[in-house]
Design an enzyme around this catalytic site. Structure first.
Site, PDB file in Angstrom:
ATOM      1  CG  ASN A 204     -38.805  36.553  26.313  1.00  0.00           C
ATOM      2  OD1 ASN A 204     -38.164  36.910  27.300  1.00  0.00           O
ATOM      3  ND2 ASN A 204     -38.732  35.326  25.849  1.00  0.00           N
TER       4      ASN A 204
ATOM      5  CD  GLU B  40     -32.496  29.216  33.007  1.00  0.00           C
ATOM      6  OE1 GLU B  40     -32.819  28.606  31.968  1.00  0.00           O
ATOM      7  OE2 GLU B  40     -32.346  28.636  34.096  1.00  0.00           O
TER       8      GLU B  40
ATOM      9  CB  CYS C 169     -36.440  30.750  25.925  1.00  0.00           C
ATOM     10  SG  CYS C 169     -37.207  30.530  27.517  1.00  0.00           S
TER      11      CYS C 169
ATOM     12  CD  GLU D 121     -33.286  31.680  36.300  1.00  0.00           C
ATOM     13  OE1 GLU D 121     -34.243  31.865  35.532  1.00  0.00           O
ATOM     14  OE2 GLU D 121     -32.415  32.539  36.532  1.00  0.00           O
TER      15      GLU D 121
HETATM   16  P1  NAP Z   1     -30.394  39.430  24.316  1.00  0.00           P
HETATM   17  O1  NAP Z   1     -30.200  40.278  23.130  1.00  0.00           O
HETATM   18  O2  NAP Z   1     -29.307  38.514  24.712  1.00  0.00           O
HETATM   19  O3  NAP Z   1     -30.757  40.441  25.508  1.00  0.00           O
HETATM   20  C1  NAP Z   1     -31.005  40.005  26.813  1.00  0.00           C
HETATM   21  C2  NAP Z   1     -30.500  41.055  27.789  1.00  0.00           C
HETATM   22  O4  NAP Z   1     -29.080  41.185  27.645  1.00  0.00           O
HETATM   23  C3  NAP Z   1     -31.076  42.454  27.541  1.00  0.00           C
HETATM   24  O5  NAP Z   1     -31.216  43.103  28.778  1.00  0.00           O
HETATM   25  C4  NAP Z   1     -29.986  43.107  26.711  1.00  0.00           C
HETATM   26  O6  NAP Z   1     -29.992  44.517  26.759  1.00  0.00           O
HETATM   27  C5  NAP Z   1     -28.755  42.546  27.402  1.00  0.00           C
HETATM   28  N1  NAP Z   1     -27.533  42.618  26.612  1.00  0.00           N
HETATM   29  C6  NAP Z   1     -27.396  42.557  25.270  1.00  0.00           C
HETATM   30  N2  NAP Z   1     -26.075  42.624  24.933  1.00  0.00           N
HETATM   31  C7  NAP Z   1     -25.384  42.717  26.102  1.00  0.00           C
HETATM   32  C8  NAP Z   1     -23.995  42.791  26.436  1.00  0.00           C
HETATM   33  N3  NAP Z   1     -23.037  42.790  25.504  1.00  0.00           N
HETATM   34  N4  NAP Z   1     -23.649  42.863  27.739  1.00  0.00           N
HETATM   35  C9  NAP Z   1     -24.605  42.851  28.698  1.00  0.00           C
HETATM   36  N5  NAP Z   1     -25.931  42.782  28.442  1.00  0.00           N
HETATM   37  C10 NAP Z   1     -26.314  42.715  27.162  1.00  0.00           C
HETATM   38  O7  NAP Z   1     -31.686  38.539  24.166  1.00  0.00           O
HETATM   39  P2  NAP Z   1     -33.132  39.012  23.706  1.00  0.00           P
HETATM   40  O8  NAP Z   1     -33.181  39.061  22.235  1.00  0.00           O
HETATM   41  O9  NAP Z   1     -33.524  40.240  24.433  1.00  0.00           O
HETATM   42  O10 NAP Z   1     -34.023  37.828  24.272  1.00  0.00           O
HETATM   43  C11 NAP Z   1     -34.335  36.726  23.486  1.00  0.00           C
HETATM   44  C12 NAP Z   1     -33.438  35.545  23.812  1.00  0.00           C
HETATM   45  O11 NAP Z   1     -33.579  35.231  25.182  1.00  0.00           O
HETATM   46  C13 NAP Z   1     -33.831  34.320  23.048  1.00  0.00           C
HETATM   47  O12 NAP Z   1     -32.703  33.661  22.580  1.00  0.00           O
HETATM   48  C14 NAP Z   1     -34.529  33.472  24.106  1.00  0.00           C
HETATM   49  O13 NAP Z   1     -34.485  32.095  23.823  1.00  0.00           O
HETATM   50  C15 NAP Z   1     -33.779  33.839  25.336  1.00  0.00           C
HETATM   51  N6  NAP Z   1     -34.575  33.573  26.530  1.00  0.00           N
HETATM   52  C16 NAP Z   1     -34.199  32.523  27.305  1.00  0.00           C
HETATM   53  C17 NAP Z   1     -34.947  32.211  28.425  1.00  0.00           C
HETATM   54  C18 NAP Z   1     -34.556  31.043  29.280  1.00  0.00           C
HETATM   55  O14 NAP Z   1     -35.033  30.970  30.405  1.00  0.00           O
HETATM   56  N7  NAP Z   1     -33.709  30.144  28.824  1.00  0.00           N
HETATM   57  C19 NAP Z   1     -36.064  32.972  28.765  1.00  0.00           C
HETATM   58  C20 NAP Z   1     -36.413  34.037  27.943  1.00  0.00           C
HETATM   59  C21 NAP Z   1     -35.638  34.330  26.833  1.00  0.00           C
HETATM   60  P3  NAP Z   1     -30.754  45.350  25.585  1.00  0.00           P
HETATM   61  O15 NAP Z   1     -32.191  45.026  25.716  1.00  0.00           O
HETATM   62  O16 NAP Z   1     -30.460  46.760  25.899  1.00  0.00           O
HETATM   63  O17 NAP Z   1     -30.176  44.880  24.291  1.00  0.00           O
END
Ligand code: NAP
Length: 535
Positions: free
Chosen positions: A205, A306, A340, A515
């Site tokens: 995102n 995060e 997020c 961060e």
């Molecule tokens: P996600 O599914 O957790 O993916 C994030 C990253 O983790 C991607 O690079 C993903 O790879 C990787 N990943 C997924 N499964 C993994 C595993 N088992 N082992 C290692 N890496 C793995 O999250 P998303 O849907 O992409 O992002 C949305 C989420 O991020 C929301 O919950 C949002 O709130 C959160 N977010 C938080 C912040 C913050 O600063 N707190 C900022 C932005 C977003 P793939 O893409 O290949 O699946």
């Protein structure tokens, strides 16, 4: 190659003296060190309109390890979420590439940690300057791979570059301490030293800013990194690698190993459990964060997490309605609701409720324009994929089936399978899915409340706590509510809160660590106490 005393002292296995980029052992037909050139015309053929004329040097499809562009045995497709068109095929790294990247990062760490803070600062500054010089191209890459409206992509590139600028400044402001103990013949010193190699895993995102927010701090502290970007958005991470290289960041300091979702688990495990990695820095969902915390626990690594949020947006009776509506639009609909810190639940006090809902609906109709992110005037791009649309649709249907009212929107948008109408729901109650599950889409559900205590109780009735917002003109109430909200960041009469100068992070299951800001660099530093006796 500088001797790495840190490696010896922690008893990790010794590495050969050859530069790791030259020691990668290819899988059949696969990994061959391939220094340099930008992808040729054949590789670029797949890019859609928005990327036409863009500098070929920035459109990379190989992994970047030890300062070299390396293809992998397999590739995976990246698509434009607006049109579904193929953007290109990217190296699909696996376990062996991940391990090689960690080795490269580790060997680079042994010399990078010895580079003076001033020199690290100057290299980060050069990287920042190159981002600014290339900001238009970098923004177009973001829009192409994430669907984000181009104006927002420009905003993200500035935000992203500012982390490099900020941490180039912070690199020179890492101070230790001298402590006077009761013993007259001793002095205690506290040194701050880089943690080591950081495994950096980022979401789609904010394909650029979520990388520099971590990497800027890591490099400033003297750490090196292996970045695994999201499957949907690898191009921004790779463009950053090209600019890091042009800036003179030494080989192995910034490594990128893109991979498909199919390989994410094994690549994640490889980099998060490797004994040469000392730190895991992750931004993404709470579910994935917990998996990575398990990896960290088994090898006792430092972590920054995060994770997801469920931000409450509270409007008290004393609020200025126009201000609250402007804040609601900004905090809910940025990146089509896919941040997020997006407001997830609107809590509106009975006295102001009807006026707020009416004004919010009018503002949504007037200001939100759904379209392809490259089109002039678009404020709401596609969601990242159809699964994301299904989630919003499910939440809307669930709410309506339990008595919510659709004020505006409420269904898929005719533009395509990844588009959803900006939606406002009223008469929302706490048993509805949208009030306890992160939406990550353009849905604003409004719950009516009567008292401040009730609003605080609803806002805090969740196991996550990233951001929270509220609107009030009552100074005493402002203090009370800001202190009582169980979140890491609070917007008071303000819907946009992110800034490189301020600490970003959450409480509860929204994460660990902070961060950005003056605190961000501490996540990549160890304290070492030195007792200096015999004085
Ligand atoms: P996600 O599914 O957790 O993916 C994030 C990253 O983790 C991607 O690079 C993903 O790879 C990787 N990943 C997924 N499964 C993994 C595993 N088992 N082992 C290692 N890496 C793995 O999250 P998303 O849907 O992409 O992002 C949305 C989420 O991020 C929301 O919950 C949002 O709130 C959160 N977010 C938080 C912040 C913050 O600063 N707190 C900022 C932005 C977003 P793939 O893409 O290949 O699946």
């Amino acid at each position: 190659m500088a001797t790495c005393f840190w490696l010896r002292s922690c008893g990790a296995r010794r590495l050969g003296s050859t530069f790791p980029g030259c020691r990668l052992h290819p899988r059949a037909g696969g990994l061959v060190p391939a220094p340099g050139p930008a992808p040729g015309p054949a590789q670029l053929r797949g890019y859609v309109g928005g990327l036409e004329g863009l500098s070929a040097a920035l459109l990379r499809t190989d992994s970047f390890v030890g300062g070299r562009w390396l293809p992998a045995a397999a590739t995976f497709p990246v698509q434009d979420p607006a049109s579904g068109a193929a953007l290109g095929m990217v190296a699909d790294c696996g376990m062996s590439e991940a391990r090689a990247a960690v080795r490269a990062a580790y060997e680079a760490f042994c010399s990078w940690r010895e580079v003076s803070a001033k020199e690290r600062s100057s290299l980060l500054r050069k990287w920042y300057n190159l981002m600014i010089q290339n900001k238009d191209d970098l923004a177009r890459i973001i829009t192409a791979e994430s669907g984000k409206p181009l104006k927002e992509a420009h905003g993200e590139i500035l935000y992203s570059a500012f982390f490099l600028e900020w941490f180039s400044e912070e690199a020179r402001r890492v101070y230790g301490d001298i402590i006077y103990t009761p013993a007259k013949d001793k002095r205690a010193l506290v040194l701050k030293q880089p943690v080591g190699v950081a495994a950096v895993i980022t979401p789609w995102n904010f394909p650029s800013a979520m990388i520099t927010r971590k990497v800027g701090a890591a490099l400033a502290a003297g750490c090196t990194v292996v970045v695994k970007p999201a499957e949907d958005t690898p191009f921004s991470a790779l463009a950053l690698a090209e600019l890091a290289s042009q800036a003179g960041i030494p080989p192995g300091v910034y490594n990128v190993i893109p991979c498909s979702r199919k390989n994410a688990k094994e690549v994640g495990e490889a980099i998060c459990t490797d004994p040469l990695v000392s730190k895991i820095s992750f931004t993404g969902s709470t579910t994935t964060g917990k998996i990575l915390l398990h990896h960290a626990a088994n090898s006792v690594k430092r972590v920054s997490m995060e994770l997801g949020g469920l931000a409450p947006f509270i409007v008290f009776d004393s609020a200025n309605v126009d201000q609250a509506v402007a804040g609601a639009l900004a905090s809910k609909f940025r990146n089509t609701g896919q941040t997020c810190v997006c407001s997830n639940r609107f809590l509106v006090q009975r006295g102001i409720h009807d006026a707020f809902v009416k004004a919010f609906a009018e503002a949504m109709k007037k200001n939100l324009h759904v379209g392809n992110g490259f089109e002039e005037g678009t404020t709401q791009g596609p969601l990242i994929n159809e699964k994301a649309v299904e989630k919003v649709e499910k939440q809307v249907n669930d709410a309506v089936s339990k008595g919510a009212t659709i004020v505006t929107g409420g269904k898929r948008h005719h533009l395509g399978k990844n588009f959803f109408e900006p939606t406002l729901l009223s008469n929302v109650t706490q048993d509805m899915l949208c009030t306890h599950e992160e939406t990550f889409g353009p849905l604003a559900p409004v719950i009516k409340f009567d008292t401040e205590e009730e609003a605080i109780a609803i806002a805090n009735a969740t196991d996550v706590g990233l951001a929270g917002y509220f609107y009030s003109q009552d100074p005493a109430q402002i203090w009370r509510v800001a202190e009582q909200l169980e979140v890491g960041m609070v917007g008071v009469n303000e819907g946009l809160i992110s800034s490189v100068e301020c600490p970003f992070g959450g409480v509860k299951q929204s994460g660990l660590g902070r961060e950005g800001s003056k605190y961000g660099i501490d996540e990549y530093l160890e304290l070492k106490y030195v007792c200096y006796g015999g004085l």
